[in-house]
Structures are given as structure tokens and as C-alpha cells.
Motif scaffolding. Structure first.
Motif, PDB file in Angstrom:
ATOM      1  N   UNK A   1       0.595  12.317 -11.427  1.00 42.54           N
ATOM      2  CA  UNK A   1      -0.148  12.521 -10.174  1.00 42.54           C
ATOM      3  C   UNK A   1      -0.097  11.334  -9.231  1.00 42.54           C
ATOM      4  N   UNK A   2       0.350  10.177  -9.751  1.00 44.17           N
ATOM      5  CA  UNK A   2       0.457   8.998  -8.901  1.00 44.17           C
ATOM      6  C   UNK A   2      -0.784   8.126  -8.909  1.00 44.17           C
TER       7      UNK A   2
ATOM      8  N   UNK B   1       0.848  -1.194   0.000  1.00 47.56           N
ATOM      9  CA  UNK B   1       0.000   0.000   0.000  1.00 47.56           C
ATOM     10  C   UNK B   1       0.880   1.239   0.000  1.00 47.56           C
ATOM     11  N   UNK B   2       0.684   2.073  -1.010  1.00 46.21           N
ATOM     12  CA  UNK B   2       1.514   3.270  -1.183  1.00 46.21           C
ATOM     13  C   UNK B   2       1.000   4.038  -2.390  1.00 46.21           C
ATOM     14  N   UNK B   3       1.600   5.191  -2.620  1.00 48.18           N
ATOM     15  CA  UNK B   3       1.369   5.911  -3.872  1.00 48.18           C
ATOM     16  C   UNK B   3       2.524   5.575  -4.808  1.00 48.18           C
ATOM     17  N   UNK B   4       2.195   5.171  -6.008  1.00 48.27           N
ATOM     18  CA  UNK B   4       3.211   4.830  -6.997  1.00 48.27           C
ATOM     19  C   UNK B   4       3.295   5.973  -8.008  1.00 48.27           C
TER      20      UNK B   4
ATOM     21  N   UNK C   1      -3.244  17.865  -3.638  1.00 44.92           N
ATOM     22  CA  UNK C   1      -3.913  17.134  -4.717  1.00 44.92           C
ATOM     23  C   UNK C   1      -3.235  17.284  -6.083  1.00 44.92           C
ATOM     24  N   UNK C   2      -1.950  17.598  -6.059  1.00 43.31           N
ATOM     25  CA  UNK C   2      -1.201  17.700  -7.309  1.00 43.31           C
ATOM     26  C   UNK C   2       0.055  16.835  -7.247  1.00 43.31           C
ATOM     27  N   UNK C   3       0.692  16.639  -8.407  1.00 40.10           N
ATOM     28  CA  UNK C   3       1.920  15.867  -8.447  1.00 40.10           C
ATOM     29  C   UNK C   3       3.125  16.708  -8.070  1.00 40.10           C
ATOM     30  N   UNK C   4       4.255  16.047  -7.927  1.00 40.09           N
ATOM     31  CA  UNK C   4       5.505  16.731  -7.614  1.00 40.09           C
ATOM     32  C   UNK C   4       5.945  17.614  -8.770  1.00 40.09           C
ATOM     33  N   UNK C   5       6.401  18.810  -8.448  1.00 35.14           N
ATOM     34  CA  UNK C   5       6.911  19.735  -9.464  1.00 35.14           C
ATOM     35  C   UNK C   5       8.312  20.171  -9.076  1.00 35.14           C
ATOM     36  N   UNK C   6       9.196  20.234 -10.059  1.00 29.74           N
ATOM     37  CA  UNK C   6      10.547  20.697  -9.790  1.00 29.74           C
ATOM     38  C   UNK C   6      10.520  22.187  -9.475  1.00 29.74           C
TER      39      UNK C   6
END
Lengths: 116, 113
Positions: free
Chosen positions: A109-110, A87-90, B41-46
């Protein structure tokens, strides 16, 4: 595409089930990375592709984890016989190949995987 | 293997106040250093990166970080924070000779109005 996309965004699996997580990198990006991010932790490296070649899979935690990128674009991370500790975010990330561009990773976004 | 330490898991700060998010790494070889930001609620950003050259690097939204080789640090600073800076910040390092990137556990920055 405009950015890295991943699907599904959320996945609930019963322990023992197999799951497949998809990553669509930015068009033209040669390098593709998979990370696992447990709750409250930073991303941990799983594996790296350059085009279709898997050049580094040293971060895969067990032989239940398998990743592929057969045509050098879309990648799939497969987890067999899922366990609760999976269980994790990939996270998937892609980057260009040339020079310092390699180090500028763009993240999707994972996929949040919950194993019950 | 590399390791990255972010000592502060949570940093609350009032709007328009300065902030410093600390990052230390362990390495005896040349490294490349990064800060990533993850908004809710967003992805990683450099956010910014140090590859070579000037040890002080800046982002377009007012953050800066300084590479200090003797102290193996890459602290992130901003002289005046905004509400919109509320996010999770991750420090990362790459050895530059391999494909692996190592991330810290993250610092949650909360800007208080």
C-alpha cells in the motif's frame, strides 16, 4: 502473508532526520523492488533485490538512500538527513523468481513520507 | 532508458460508455508491457500484461489491451465501463533484459453515473 505489507503507512519527518521504511513481501517471493512515487507521477524504480542480494541500485537518487534485505525476506529502505524533495509515497513490490512470474509484481500500500 | 507516455491525465466517461486509455512507449528492443490499476486508498494491482504471443490481451473484468509494435503503443480499452472502474491506471514497460520497470504518469478514469 496474504500480501505485501509496509510500515509505517504515514511518516512525517523534520528535515534532516533519518527515517526507516519497512517492507514485508509475500512469503516465498524472491524478488523485491522499491519505488518512489511523487505526487502526480508514476512510480520510479529505486532498487531491486534477489533474495538478500541487491542486484540493482541504479535508481537510488543519492547516497542518502540505502536499502537492505539481510535475510532475503523483510527489506528496509533508509533515508538519511531527509530533504523536502524526499516527500513521496514509497512503494514496495515483490514477485516470484521463475520465468515470467518475475514480471508479475505485487505491490504494497506504500508509505507516505512527508518532510517538513 | 525506457520511457512511457500516458497522454491523458484525466478521462471522464459516462457509465456504460466505451473508453480507451492511451499508452505509448519508447524502445527499440523487445519489451514487456503492463497495465496496473490503483483503486482509491489501495495499492497498485496488475490488471493485464503482454509478454509474448497474441498481441491482444484481456483481463478478467472486461478490459483489453493491444500491443502494437509499429506504433509502440499498448492502449487499454473497455467497451462498457462501470462505476467500479473509477481508478488510476498506470501503464508500465520492462525491457525484459533487466530488472527495471518504467511507469507512465497515470490516467485518472472517472465513471459518471
Amino acid at each position: 502473508g496474504a500480501g505485501v505489507s509496509q510500515s509505517p503507512r504515514y511518516k512525517v519527518a523534520k528535515r534532516g532526520q533519518d527515517v526507516a521504511l519497512r517492507c514485508d513481501p509475500i512469503s516465498g517471493h524472491v524478488s523485491l523492488f522499491w519505488y518512489q512515487q511523487a505526487l502526480g507521477q508514476g512510480p520510479e524504480f529505486l532498487t531491486y533485490f534477489q533474495n538478500e542480494a541487491q542486484l540493482d541500485k541504479s535508481g537510488l537518487p543519492s547516497d542518502r538512500f540505502f536499502a537492505e534485505r539481510p535475510e532475503g525476506s523483510v527489506s528496509t529502505l533508509k533515508i538519511q538527513r531527509t530533504q523536502q524533495e524526499d516527500s513521496a509515497v514509497y512503494l514496495c513490490a515483490s514477485s516470484s523468481r521463475g520465468g515470467v512470474s518475475f514480471y508479475e509484481q505485487y505491490f504494497g500500500p506504500g508509505t507516505r513520507l512527508t518532510v517538513t | 532508458a525506457q520511457s512511457v507516455t500516458q497522454l491523458d491525465s484525466q478521462v471522464p466517461v459516462f457509465e456504460e460508455a466505451p473508453v480507451e486509455l492511451r499508452c505509448n512507449y519508447s524502445s527499440s528492443v523487445s519489451v514487456y508491457l503492463f497495465w496496473y490499476v490503483q483503486y482509491p486508498n489501495q495499492g497498485l494491482q496488475l490488471l493485464l500484461k503482454y509478454l509474448s504471443g497474441s498481441t491482444l490481451v484481456e483481463s478478467i473484468n472486461g478490459f483489453e489491451a493491444e500491443f502494437n509494435k509499429s506504433q509502440t503503443s499498448f492502449h487499454l480499452r473497455k467497451p462498457s465501463v462501470h462505476i467500479s472502474d473509477t481508478a488510476e491506471y498506470f501503464c508500465a514497460v520492462s525491457a525484459g533484459t533487466g530488472n527495471q520497470f518504467y511507469f507512465g504518469t497515470g490516467t485518472s478514469l472517472t465513471v459518471i453515473p
